[in-house]
Design an enzyme around this catalytic site. Sequence first.
Site, short mmCIF file in Angstrom:
data_model
loop_
_atom_site.label_atom_id
_atom_site.label_comp_id
_atom_site.label_asym_id
_atom_site.label_seq_id
_atom_site.Cartn_x
_atom_site.Cartn_y
_atom_site.Cartn_z
N ASN A 195 0.79 -1.24 0.00
CA ASN A 195 0.00 0.00 0.00
C ASN A 195 0.83 1.29 0.00
O ASN A 195 0.33 2.32 -0.45
CB ASN A 195 -1.04 0.00 1.13
CG ASN A 195 -0.44 -0.14 2.49
OD1 ASN A 195 0.61 -0.75 2.67
ND2 ASN A 195 -1.10 0.43 3.47
N CYS A 252 -3.23 1.35 6.82
CA CYS A 252 -3.53 0.67 8.09
C CYS A 252 -4.18 1.62 9.09
O CYS A 252 -4.78 1.17 10.05
CB CYS A 252 -2.26 0.06 8.65
SG CYS A 252 -0.88 1.19 8.59
N GLU A 275 4.18 -4.89 12.01
CA GLU A 275 3.34 -3.70 11.81
C GLU A 275 2.15 -4.16 10.99
O GLU A 275 2.29 -4.41 9.78
CB GLU A 275 4.12 -2.62 11.05
CG GLU A 275 5.34 -2.10 11.77
CD GLU A 275 5.01 -1.22 12.96
OE1 GLU A 275 3.88 -0.70 13.02
OE2 GLU A 275 5.87 -1.07 13.83
P1 NAD Z 1 0.40 -9.22 3.10
O1 NAD Z 1 0.48 -9.72 4.51
O2 NAD Z 1 -0.39 -9.98 2.13
O3 NAD Z 1 1.86 -9.10 2.46
C1 NAD Z 1 2.88 -8.35 3.09
C2 NAD Z 1 4.22 -8.86 2.60
O4 NAD Z 1 4.42 -10.19 3.08
C3 NAD Z 1 4.37 -8.92 1.08
O5 NAD Z 1 5.66 -8.51 0.72
C4 NAD Z 1 4.16 -10.41 0.80
O6 NAD Z 1 4.76 -10.81 -0.39
C5 NAD Z 1 4.85 -11.02 2.00
N1 NAD Z 1 4.47 -12.41 2.29
C6 NAD Z 1 3.37 -13.09 1.90
N2 NAD Z 1 3.42 -14.36 2.37
C7 NAD Z 1 4.55 -14.46 3.09
C8 NAD Z 1 5.14 -15.50 3.87
N3 NAD Z 1 4.57 -16.69 3.99
N4 NAD Z 1 6.31 -15.26 4.50
C9 NAD Z 1 6.90 -14.05 4.42
N5 NAD Z 1 6.39 -13.02 3.70
C10 NAD Z 1 5.23 -13.21 3.06
O7 NAD Z 1 -0.08 -7.70 3.22
P2 NAD Z 1 -0.46 -6.68 2.03
O8 NAD Z 1 -1.76 -7.11 1.48
O9 NAD Z 1 0.69 -6.45 1.14
O10 NAD Z 1 -0.64 -5.33 2.88
C11 NAD Z 1 -1.82 -4.97 3.49
C12 NAD Z 1 -1.76 -5.15 4.98
O11 NAD Z 1 -0.65 -4.44 5.52
C13 NAD Z 1 -2.97 -4.58 5.69
O12 NAD Z 1 -3.40 -5.47 6.68
C14 NAD Z 1 -2.43 -3.30 6.30
O13 NAD Z 1 -3.16 -2.83 7.39
C15 NAD Z 1 -1.06 -3.70 6.67
N6 NAD Z 1 -0.21 -2.53 6.85
C16 NAD Z 1 0.25 -2.21 8.09
C17 NAD Z 1 1.03 -1.08 8.30
C18 NAD Z 1 1.57 -0.72 9.63
O14 NAD Z 1 2.54 0.03 9.69
N7 NAD Z 1 0.98 -1.19 10.73
C19 NAD Z 1 1.32 -0.26 7.22
C20 NAD Z 1 0.82 -0.61 5.95
C21 NAD Z 1 0.07 -1.75 5.78
#
Ligand code: NAD
Length: 478
Positions: A153, A286, A248
């Site tokens: 995002n 988020c 996060e």
């Molecule tokens: P996601 O969990 O699908 O993916 C995040 C990352 O993890 C990607 O790079 C993905 O390729 C990787 N990933 C996927 N499977 C994995 C595995 N088994 N092992 C290691 N890495 C793996 O999240 P998304 O859809 O990209 O992002 C959206 C989410 O992120 C929302 O829930 C949002 O709230 C959260 N977010 C949190 C913050 C924060 O600072 N708290 C900031 C931005 C987004």
Amino acid sequence: MTTTYDFWLAGRRASGDADFEVHNSWDGRLVGRVSVPTEAQVEEALDAAVAALPVFAATPAHQRAAALDHVAKRLAERTEELARLITAENGKPIKWARGEVGRAVSVFRWAAEEARRTNGETMRLDTDPGGVGRFAVVRRFPRGVVLGIAPFNFPLNLVAHKVAPAIAVGAPIILKPAPATPLSAMVLGEILAETDLPVGSWSILPVPNDRMPALVQDGRVPVISFTGSDKVGYQIMDSVPRKHTTLELGGNAAAVVLADWSSEADLDWAATRIAMFANYQGGQSCISVQRVIADASVYDALVEKVVAKVAAQVTGDPNDDATDVGPLVDENAAKRVESWVDDAVAKGAKVLVGGTREGATYAPTVLAELPADAILAKAEVFGPVLSLHRVEGVAEAFAAVNDSPFGLQAGVFTHDLQTAFRAHRELEVGGVIIGDAPSYRADQMPYGGVKDSGVGREGVKYAMDDYTVEKVMVLTGL
Ligand code: NAD
């Protein structure tokens, strides 16, 4: 001709034997291809990072700070190009993409500042008879190689939040961008490659998700900094309980509007900020506003203003300067949001505005009377959908905020200092924003959540603490 983006292995440009495509969610066009590292190349990056650790940790602060300043300057110079790329890969409106580049510049600048600051403290030990003639020096040292995993995002800024603090403390980092949005991270690699950071101190590797568990579990990586969904985050933490892991994660942030926030100007400001931050990245932040919890005395007037402002938002082509709300990251995301709104409506919610989908674009939507058993009542929508809740008094408002599995940030519109401090004490979140929506973040702040929103804190200084460990040296006979 479509560009194929190389990845960055130990600070050098490299390509593997396969690639994947990145598409624009507004018009479906192919934006670029990204080369995927082979298993042997990932091994090489890990070995190079381990070898770089003593060299990088010993690099003088002025060199690390200069490299960080250089990155900030070059990102600023390339703002428009990077913003266009973020809009192309992610779908977010260009004005928000420009803002994201500005944030990344600020993250690198802060990291340069922090890299120059004092490391550690000294401590008197003669507070007990056994400590007479002794004192302690406490310094922080890198824990080891950091694996940074970023979400889609904020494809540049959340990558910056992983990489810049690692450079600031001299910890080698392997950065894994999100598969939907890896391109701006690859351009950041071009800029990092202009610095004289030690070979092996950084790699940017678009490793496919099915190969990530091996990387997460690799013994050469003691620190994991993950930003993404709670599902993947807690899976990672459970799989490596002995690693130093920061998560996060998501949220369903609330904006609380209390009875004292009642003048015309107050309600205009609250409605403006709520409408903007419910939908500013298509709700894919988020800390987007997902819930408005308003005192009954201001509820009707506030709702009228919020609905008018949401209805006035310009939805459409993200490349257009006037667009407020663009498409979501892909059509499946929009279909999921649609199905959750349908579920809410089937259970009794009322749609005040929005509620429609066209391709990957979901219209900014406001719901009232959301029943407690709707999916949307508790889950993170990660789309442009806001629900309105009427409460009586501060206690009920704060209980409603806390009635959530998540706890990232909350916004409280009040003029009352006592109530502000009460919010700070009682709300189960990582940050309370008084007089504004919950979506405010500055890069020097500790940022992170409680409950299902995560573990640990980011923000440049806090991530630097996270990537390092205190080590004490006791001096005797002095
Ligand atoms: P996601 O969990 O699908 O993916 C995040 C990352 O993890 C990607 O790079 C993905 O390729 C990787 N990933 C996927 N499977 C994995 C595995 N088994 N092992 C290691 N890495 C793996 O999240 P998304 O859809 O990209 O992002 C959206 C989410 O992120 C929302 O829930 C949002 O709230 C959260 N977010 C949190 C913050 C924060 O600072 N708290 C900031 C931005 C987004």
